[in-house]
Design an enzyme around this catalytic site. Structure first.
Site, mmCIF file in Angstrom:
data_model
loop_
_atom_site.group_PDB
_atom_site.id
_atom_site.type_symbol
_atom_site.label_atom_id
_atom_site.label_comp_id
_atom_site.label_asym_id
_atom_site.label_seq_id
_atom_site.Cartn_x
_atom_site.Cartn_y
_atom_site.Cartn_z
ATOM 1 N N LYS A 173 62.849 29.757 -5.039
ATOM 2 C CA LYS A 173 62.400 29.022 -6.226
ATOM 3 C C LYS A 173 63.195 29.440 -7.458
ATOM 4 C CE LYS A 173 58.523 30.895 -5.407
ATOM 5 N NZ LYS A 173 57.121 31.384 -5.388
ATOM 6 N N THR A 205 52.297 28.625 -17.054
ATOM 7 C CA THR A 205 52.852 28.610 -15.703
ATOM 8 C C THR A 205 52.240 29.694 -14.819
ATOM 9 O OG1 THR A 205 54.684 30.023 -16.441
ATOM 10 C CG2 THR A 205 55.053 27.631 -16.440
ATOM 11 N N GLY A 207 50.428 31.373 -12.033
ATOM 12 C CA GLY A 207 49.974 30.962 -10.711
ATOM 13 C C GLY A 207 50.821 29.900 -10.044
ATOM 14 N N GLY A 209 53.628 30.165 -8.378
ATOM 15 C CA GLY A 209 54.093 30.574 -7.056
ATOM 16 C C GLY A 209 52.995 30.514 -6.016
#
Length: 269
Positions: A173, A205, A207, A209
């Protein structure tokens, strides 16, 4: 409701990441979420204050009871904290034959360490060969691969390198990168594909992943192919970021319920 996902991860008292984000993501995508909690954390959008590990025998029991009764179509792992926890989880999953999405959680969004440094080799040796797909972010991939990842070419090389450690697919990612375009690299035995999307400039942003990995696990549990599960998961996370409610003074949570329509439910009442 379709697709049973067993989530093995830590709890986030703030609700934005960890088990809480996982349950919300699986539910929002129409799956069924079961859990085995590895640790309790006291945290908010500004950081992790404390971590309380769950006894290993109790962790093992959670996994066994979930698999023996409800069962699972896919398993997702998140925060595993230390080598003993990784060993316990791997022993409990050995021979299950259930696909596994492994999110190698190492550091919280606010910077707190969530995986002991000495546990990295155990993660590589024991967890990665059990995984269907590994979903590291850039800092995690640098630790696991032992190389710097400054650009897309390096992302491709690192993803291919991680596959040599026994995992058949890697989604590396690019959220920690820079520039107006976000790039994620999906490497499988069939080749490498780079997905691009506009970078969303926001502090909300927390959480992402956890949410992405659980969304992928839900797709796999529902019978989707890996590429399709990744594409839907990316679209879901992007929509949840754009709809973030703006809570907290730090890295705020997503709107995991972006797929839901409360007005429609009210109309049925």
């Amino acid at each position: 409701m379709k697709g049973r996902v067993l989530i093995i991860a830590g709890s986030d008292s703030g609700g934005g990441a960890g088990i809480q984000a996982d349950i919300k993501a699986v539910t929002a995508l129409g799956g069924y979420a079961a859990t085995a909690i590895t640790a309790l954390t006291a945290q908010d959008t500004q950081g992790v204050r404390a971590v309380h590990p769950v006894p290993l025998d109790f962790l093992r029991l959670q996994i066994r009871m979930s698999l023996d009764d409800i069962g699972a179509d896919c398993i997702k792992t998140g925060m595993l904290a230390d080598a003993a926890t990784i060993d316990t989880v791997c022993d409990a999953l050995a021979g299950s034959g259930v696909r596994l999405v492994a999110d190698p959680v190492m550091v919280a969004k606010g910077g707190a360490p969530l995986l002991a440094p000495e546990a990295v080799e155990t993660l590589k040796r024991r967890l990665m060969p059990l995984a269907t797909i590994l979903t590291p972010n850039l800092p995690e991939a640098e630790v696991l691969s032992g190389m710097a990842i400054p650009d897309t070419d390096a992302m491709v090389h690192a993803a291919e390198l991680l596959m040599t450690l026994g995992v058949p697919a890697v989604l590396l990612k690019g959220g920690h990168g820079e520039g107006p375009v976000l790039r994620d690299v999906l490497a499988t035995e069939d080749g490498v594909e780079v997905f691009e999307s506009p970078r969303i400039e926001t502090r909300h942003t927390h959480g992402t992943g956890c949410t992405l990995a659980s969304a992928i696990a839900t797709g796999l549990a529902q019978g989707m192919g890996l590429r399709d599960a990744v594409l839907r998961a990316r679209a879901y996370v992007a929509a949840a970021i754009r709809a973030a409610p703006g809570y907290g003074r730090g890295h705020g949570p997503l709107d995991h319920g972006v797929t839901l329509d409360p007005a429609r439910i009210a109309a049925l009442a």
